[in-house]
Design an enzyme around this catalytic site. Sequence first.
Site, PDB file in Angstrom:
ATOM      1  N   GLU A 180      -8.142   2.772  -4.828  1.00  0.00           N
ATOM      2  CA  GLU A 180      -7.146   1.873  -5.367  1.00  0.00           C
ATOM      3  C   GLU A 180      -6.190   1.523  -4.200  1.00  0.00           C
ATOM      4  OE1 GLU A 180      -6.948  -0.181  -7.834  1.00  0.00           O
ATOM      5  OE2 GLU A 180      -8.825   0.242  -8.439  1.00  0.00           O
TER       6      GLU A 180
ATOM      7  N   HIS B 159      -7.074  -7.823  -3.302  1.00  0.00           N
ATOM      8  CA  HIS B 159      -7.220  -6.621  -3.750  1.00  0.00           C
ATOM      9  C   HIS B 159      -8.735  -6.275  -4.100  1.00  0.00           C
ATOM     10  CE1 HIS B 159      -6.469  -2.949  -5.612  1.00  0.00           C
ATOM     11  NE2 HIS B 159      -7.036  -3.336  -6.693  1.00  0.00           N
ATOM     12  N   GLU B 160      -9.161  -7.323  -4.901  1.00  0.00           N
ATOM     13  CA  GLU B 160     -10.425  -7.085  -5.452  1.00  0.00           C
ATOM     14  C   GLU B 160     -11.580  -7.172  -4.525  1.00  0.00           C
ATOM     15  OE1 GLU B 160     -11.153  -6.030  -8.468  1.00  0.00           O
ATOM     16  OE2 GLU B 160      -9.042  -5.996  -8.983  1.00  0.00           O
TER      17      GLU B 160
ATOM     18  N   HIS C 140     -12.049  -4.227  -2.342  1.00  0.00           N
ATOM     19  CA  HIS C 140     -12.744  -2.972  -3.046  1.00  0.00           C
ATOM     20  C   HIS C 140     -14.241  -3.319  -2.621  1.00  0.00           C
ATOM     21  CE1 HIS C 140     -10.429  -0.886  -5.725  1.00  0.00           C
ATOM     22  NE2 HIS C 140     -10.023  -1.583  -6.539  1.00  0.00           N
TER      23      HIS C 140
END
Length: 251
Positions: free
Chosen positions: A185, A122-123, A126
């Site tokens: 997100e 997920h990070e 980004h």
Amino acid sequence: MACILFFGLAAQYGCATAPYTGRSQLLIISEGEEMSLGVQSYHEVLKKEKISKDPQVNAMIRRVGTRIAAVANKPEYSWEFTVIDNPKTANAFALPGGKVAVYTGILPYTQNEAGLAFVVAHEIGHALARHGGERISQNLLLQLGQEGLNVAIANKSPAAVQAANVGYGVATTVGVALPFSRTQEYEADHIGIILMAKAGYDPSEAPKFFERMAKAQHGSPPEFLSTHPADQARIQQLKSLIPEAMNYYHK
Ligand SMILES: [Zn+2]
């Protein structure tokens, strides 16, 4: 934000498309500039934090991180994974250029390597989708308007540098990163669940991580929740992405 406004800018700036979701984006700093800002932020954060020397935890994070990095399709990144010894902080981040940090406080929530793989992916999502760069672009636009923007970027003016610091959050206020937008997100969740599956981790572990986080919301909420609300809509969205992610999943 209308990308069409920026067609007049130099060729290396302007519109881009986020990976996997195809969302069109406004990006007025180059990916190379973003990467050098990311590396700079990373070293500033690490100088202030206590680095974990626990060999098992370090090995686990390197193992999981390396598998995600292998499917991220970023040969220009120079990947680095650091464990920050801070059991009170449930958090993690990844910066453009491939600089990843995991705080030990998130490990009780990730619970297993697939849970950790989702958080790391997920990070990294980004960073791949250049969300920091988008935020920098929007901040600069708000501050300067379109005309001022051309000048600021060309000259690397203090306003441009300041917008970059705010964009990444971590550069100026360690541990108090500004939240990304809800759209960003969801996009990082979407990219993250696909990357974890590609790396060989079961994507059905992704919503379970947020279910554990949601339960923790009632006591003293973990840091990750202040920037990553673990509400039912998010958990539902992740569940609905499992079939797509399964197409990439090979044990
Ligand atoms: Zn996020």
